[in-house]
Design a protein around this motif. Structure first.
Motif, PDB file in Angstrom:
ATOM      1  N   PHE A  79     -24.444  25.278  53.734  1.00 20.13           N
ATOM      2  CA  PHE A  79     -25.413  26.073  53.006  1.00 20.13           C
ATOM      3  C   PHE A  79     -25.149  27.211  51.437  1.00 20.13           C
ATOM      4  CE2 PHE A  79     -23.420  29.565  54.907  1.00 20.13           C
ATOM      5  CZ  PHE A  79     -24.086  30.495  54.906  1.00 20.13           C
ATOM      6  N   ASN A  80     -26.272  27.531  51.210  1.00 23.13           N
ATOM      7  CA  ASN A  80     -25.815  28.138  49.671  1.00 23.13           C
ATOM      8  C   ASN A  80     -26.196  29.842  49.856  1.00 23.13           C
ATOM      9  OD1 ASN A  80     -25.922  28.870  47.084  1.00 23.13           O
ATOM     10  ND2 ASN A  80     -26.744  27.795  46.255  1.00 23.13           N
ATOM     11  N   ASP A  81     -25.564  30.381  50.264  1.00 25.06           N
ATOM     12  CA  ASP A  81     -25.472  31.823  50.234  1.00 25.06           C
ATOM     13  C   ASP A  81     -25.059  33.037  48.867  1.00 25.06           C
ATOM     14  OD1 ASP A  81     -22.798  31.332  50.199  1.00 25.06           O
ATOM     15  OD2 ASP A  81     -22.756  32.936  51.712  1.00 25.06           O
ATOM     16  N   ASN A  82     -24.865  31.649  48.035  1.00 25.50           N
ATOM     17  CA  ASN A  82     -24.911  32.451  46.505  1.00 25.50           C
ATOM     18  C   ASN A  82     -24.894  33.541  45.803  1.00 25.50           C
ATOM     19  OD1 ASN A  82     -21.909  30.941  46.759  1.00 25.50           O
ATOM     20  ND2 ASN A  82     -23.346  28.839  44.661  1.00 25.50           N
ATOM     21  N   ARG A  83     -26.382  33.585  45.967  1.00 23.92           N
ATOM     22  CA  ARG A  83     -27.132  34.821  45.578  1.00 23.92           C
ATOM     23  C   ARG A  83     -27.407  36.129  46.412  1.00 23.92           C
ATOM     24  NH1 ARG A  83     -32.693  32.523  42.371  1.00 23.92           N
ATOM     25  NH2 ARG A  83     -32.554  34.566  41.686  1.00 23.92           N
ATOM     26  N   GLU A  84     -26.475  35.888  47.574  1.00 24.96           N
ATOM     27  CA  GLU A  84     -26.706  37.019  48.525  1.00 24.96           C
ATOM     28  C   GLU A  84     -25.949  38.926  48.237  1.00 24.96           C
ATOM     29  OE1 GLU A  84     -26.464  35.821  52.445  1.00 24.96           O
ATOM     30  OE2 GLU A  84     -28.021  34.631  52.866  1.00 24.96           O
ATOM     31  N   TRP A  85     -26.510  39.723  48.893  1.00 28.12           N
ATOM     32  CA  TRP A  85     -25.544  40.660  48.821  1.00 28.12           C
ATOM     33  C   TRP A  85     -24.904  41.071  47.397  1.00 28.12           C
ATOM     34  CZ3 TRP A  85     -27.124  43.272  52.669  1.00 28.12           C
ATOM     35  CH2 TRP A  85     -26.743  42.781  54.054  1.00 28.12           C
ATOM     36  N   LEU A  86     -25.732  40.603  45.826  1.00 28.20           N
ATOM     37  CA  LEU A  86     -25.460  40.706  44.714  1.00 28.20           C
ATOM     38  C   LEU A  86     -23.903  40.345  44.287  1.00 28.20           C
ATOM     39  CD1 LEU A  86     -26.630  44.557  43.931  1.00 28.20           C
ATOM     40  CD2 LEU A  86     -27.918  41.837  43.232  1.00 28.20           C
ATOM     41  N   GLN A  87     -24.370  39.305  45.344  1.00 23.19           N
ATOM     42  CA  GLN A  87     -22.510  38.599  45.212  1.00 23.19           C
ATOM     43  C   GLN A  87     -20.858  39.167  45.908  1.00 23.19           C
ATOM     44  OE1 GLN A  87     -24.053  38.212  42.023  1.00 23.19           O
ATOM     45  NE2 GLN A  87     -25.082  36.518  43.942  1.00 23.19           N
ATOM     46  N   MET A  88     -21.076  40.625  46.582  1.00 25.45           N
ATOM     47  CA  MET A  88     -20.111  41.192  46.623  1.00 25.45           C
ATOM     48  C   MET A  88     -19.482  40.395  47.890  1.00 25.45           C
ATOM     49  SD  MET A  88     -19.720  44.444  45.976  1.00 25.45           S
ATOM     50  CE  MET A  88     -19.012  45.084  47.239  1.00 25.45           C
ATOM     51  N   ALA A 255     -44.280  52.888  53.380  1.00 30.01           N
ATOM     52  CA  ALA A 255     -43.255  51.835  53.270  1.00 30.01           C
ATOM     53  C   ALA A 255     -42.445  52.143  52.507  1.00 30.01           C
ATOM     54  CB  ALA A 255     -44.091  50.888  52.190  1.00 30.01           C
ATOM     55  N   ILE A 256     -41.217  51.913  52.562  1.00 28.93           N
ATOM     56  CA  ILE A 256     -39.521  52.249  52.560  1.00 28.93           C
ATOM     57  C   ILE A 256     -39.139  51.625  51.532  1.00 28.93           C
ATOM     58  CG2 ILE A 256     -37.015  53.142  52.798  1.00 28.93           C
ATOM     59  CD1 ILE A 256     -38.370  54.074  56.076  1.00 28.93           C
ATOM     60  N   LYS A 257     -38.724  51.581  50.244  1.00 26.62           N
ATOM     61  CA  LYS A 257     -38.423  50.915  49.634  1.00 26.62           C
ATOM     62  C   LYS A 257     -37.343  50.854  48.162  1.00 26.62           C
ATOM     63  CE  LYS A 257     -42.812  48.441  48.070  1.00 26.62           C
ATOM     64  NZ  LYS A 257     -44.150  48.374  47.239  1.00 26.62           N
ATOM     65  N   PHE A 258     -36.097  50.152  48.258  1.00 25.61           N
ATOM     66  CA  PHE A 258     -35.040  50.075  47.968  1.00 25.61           C
ATOM     67  C   PHE A 258     -34.651  49.985  46.626  1.00 25.61           C
ATOM     68  CE2 PHE A 258     -33.775  51.064  53.136  1.00 25.61           C
ATOM     69  CZ  PHE A 258     -33.617  53.048  52.652  1.00 25.61           C
ATOM     70  N   GLU A 259     -34.031  50.255  45.917  1.00 27.14           N
ATOM     71  CA  GLU A 259     -33.878  49.302  44.547  1.00 27.14           C
ATOM     72  C   GLU A 259     -32.707  48.945  44.932  1.00 27.14           C
ATOM     73  OE1 GLU A 259     -35.255  47.578  40.778  1.00 27.14           O
ATOM     74  OE2 GLU A 259     -36.778  48.809  42.478  1.00 27.14           O
ATOM     75  N   ARG A 260     -32.497  48.039  44.109  1.00 24.71           N
ATOM     76  CA  ARG A 260     -31.161  47.155  44.655  1.00 24.71           C
ATOM     77  C   ARG A 260     -30.548  46.565  42.980  1.00 24.71           C
ATOM     78  NH1 ARG A 260     -30.813  43.161  48.797  1.00 24.71           N
ATOM     79  NH2 ARG A 260     -29.846  41.297  47.893  1.00 24.71           N
ATOM     80  N   TYR A 261     -29.195  46.833  43.160  1.00 21.71           N
ATOM     81  CA  TYR A 261     -28.118  47.156  41.273  1.00 21.71           C
ATOM     82  C   TYR A 261     -27.431  47.443  41.594  1.00 21.71           C
ATOM     83  CZ  TYR A 261     -27.698  52.134  42.537  1.00 21.71           C
ATOM     84  OH  TYR A 261     -27.541  54.068  43.705  1.00 21.71           O
ATOM     85  N   ARG A 262     -26.067  46.637  40.236  1.00 17.65           N
ATOM     86  CA  ARG A 262     -25.378  46.858  40.775  1.00 17.65           C
ATOM     87  C   ARG A 262     -24.573  47.643  40.062  1.00 17.65           C
ATOM     88  NH1 ARG A 262     -24.258  40.942  41.382  1.00 17.65           N
ATOM     89  NH2 ARG A 262     -26.634  39.427  40.247  1.00 17.65           N
ATOM     90  N   GLN A 263     -23.025  48.454  40.406  1.00 20.07           N
ATOM     91  CA  GLN A 263     -22.097  49.272  40.157  1.00 20.07           C
ATOM     92  C   GLN A 263     -21.068  49.277  39.707  1.00 20.07           C
ATOM     93  OE1 GLN A 263     -23.119  50.900  44.494  1.00 20.07           O
ATOM     94  NE2 GLN A 263     -23.329  52.695  43.565  1.00 20.07           N
ATOM     95  N   PHE A 264     -20.406  49.165  38.230  1.00 16.47           N
ATOM     96  CA  PHE A 264     -19.328  49.234  37.859  1.00 16.47           C
ATOM     97  C   PHE A 264     -18.785  50.810  37.811  1.00 16.47           C
ATOM     98  CE2 PHE A 264     -22.802  46.097  36.296  1.00 16.47           C
ATOM     99  CZ  PHE A 264     -21.975  45.247  36.226  1.00 16.47           C
TER     100      PHE A 264
END
Length: 317
Positions: A79-88, A255-264
Motif C-alpha cells: 500500500f502507498n502511505d507516502n502522503r501520510e503524517w507529512l512524511q514524518m 467542530a474542532i479543526k486543526f491546521e496541518r503544517y510543517r515545522q523547520f
C-alpha cells in the motif's frame, strides 16, 4: 504498528552497547591510540557474545511479533502511505535505520572485527531488521508492504555506510527529539495514551534532526571545539490522522479543526563521542546513544507562526 517495533529494537540495541561499554577496558584519558580490539584482532569472547545476543534478540522479536501483532495473516500486499503524517514516518524510518546501522557497526568494532567488515555488517543487520518488519506488514490486515518505508530504510542505512566507507567518520548524523502535544487526547488510540507510547506514535511531538559536525566541514583551527554540531530539524503539527484529520467536535457539538503544517528548526548540538578524554569504548557507546537530540536553543520557522525562538525545550503545541 512498526513504530512500536522500531522503538523496541533501538532500546535493545542501546542496552547491549551500554553493557559492553561498561565492561570494556578504558584507555588512559586523552589517548588517541586505537582501542585494544583494533590492535588485537577479533576478541573471541566479545564476538561470540555479540553474535548470540543479536541472533537471540532477532529471534525473540520475531516470535513476539507473530504472537502479539501479526495474529491474522493475509496474502502479501502493498500500500502507498507516502502522503501520510507529512512524511514524518518516512523520516523516522530513515533515522531508525541509520541508528541501527551505527549500532551494529559499533558492536562489531568493539568485538575486534575490521573496519570494512564492521561497516558492511552494521548496514546489513539494520536492513535485515527493517525489511523483516516490512514483510510482516505486507501480510498484516489493515497494513501492507510500503515501498516508501523501504526507500527510507535504505536511505538511512546508506547515510551511515557511505560516510563510514568514504571518510571513516560520521560527519552527518540523524537524531530524534520529542515534546508533549495537545493532540493525543483527541485520538488516543492512534496517537497514544501515555508519554511512552506517544513518543512512538504522536508525530506532532517528534522532531528529526540532521546533525552536522562543524569541525569536519569548515576550515577551523585546532582550538575550535571538535564536538560542536549544528542541527537542522523537521517536524509537523496539527495531525490527528494520517492523510487528513477526521471530523472532531467538542462537548457542545462545535467542530474542532486543526491546521496541518510543517515545522523547520535550526539548533546547536554536541557530539559527545568526539570528546577525546573519553575511552574509545565509551566513545562508541555515546556515538550510538546520541540518537536523542540534546536540548538546546532553537529557531523555528513554519507558515502558520512564521519565525519563533525557543530558549531551550520546544514548547507544548
Amino acid at each position: 504498528m512498526s513504530d512500536w517495533i522500531r522503538g523496541a529494537v533501538l532500546v535493545g540495541l542501546v542496552t547491549i552497547i551500554l553493557g559492553q561499554a561498561v565492561q570494556a577496558q578504558p584507555m588512559p584519558p586523552g589517548s588517541t591510540s586505537p582501542s585494544p580490539s583494533d590492535q588485537q584482532g577479533i576478541r573471541e569472547g566479545r564476538f561470540i557474545g555479540v553474535l548470540i545476543g543479536t541472533a537471540a534478540f532477532y529471534t525473540v522479536t520475531l516470535l513476539m511479533l507473530r504472537k502479539q501483532w501479526y495474529k491474522k495473516k493475509v496474502p502479501f500486499h502493498s500500500f502507498n502511505d507516502n502522503r501520510e503524517w507529512l512524511q514524518m514516518d518516512k523520516v523516522g524510518h530513515a533515522a531508525t535505520a541509520y541508528s541501527m546501522s551505527r549500532g551494529g557497526y559499533e558492536l562489531m568494532r568493539w568485538s575486534g572485527v575490521d573496519e570494512r567488515a564492521s561497516i558492511l555488517t552494521g548496514g546489513l543487520v539494520a536492513l535485515l531488521f527493517q525489511t523483516t518488519l516490512e514483510v510482516f506488514d505486507g501480510h498484516a490486515e489493515g497494513w501492507g508492504f510500503s515501498k516508501g518505508d523501504m526507500i527510507a530504510n535504505v536511505a538511512g542505512t546508506a547515510l551511515f555506510v557511505g560516510q563510514q566507507y568514504g571518510s571513516g567518520q560520521q560527519v552527518v548524523s540523524l537524531k530524534y527529539g520529542f515534546r508533549k502535544t495537545i493532540f493525543p487526547p483527541y485520538r488516543p488510540n492512534v496517537l497514544g495514551r501515555t508519554t511512552g507510547v506517544q513518543m512512538l506514535k504522536d508525530y506532532n511531538g517528534q522532531q528529526y534532526w540532521l546533525s552536522v559536525n562543524l569541525a569536519s566541514v569548515l576550515p577551523v583551527g585546532p582550538s575550535f571545539p571538535r564536538w560542536l554540531n549544528l542541527d537542522v530539524g523537521y517536524s509537523g503539527s496539527g495531525m490527528i490522522g494520517g492523510h487528513e484529520n477526521p471530523p472532531m467536535f467538542d462537548k457542545e457539538g462545535k467542530a474542532i479543526k486543526f491546521e496541518r503544517y510543517r515545522q523547520f528548526f535550526i539548533s546547536p548540538d554536541a557530539d559527545l563521542s568526539r570528546i577525546s578524554t573519553f575511552s574509545p569504548s565509551l566513545q562508541r557507546f555515546i556515538g550510538t546513544a546520541q540518537f536523542f537530540k540534546i536540548p538546546a536553543p532553537s529557531l523555528e520557522f513554519n507558515r502558520m507562526k512564521s519565525l519563533r525562538f525557543h530558549p531551550l525545550l520546544l514548547p507544548k503545541e
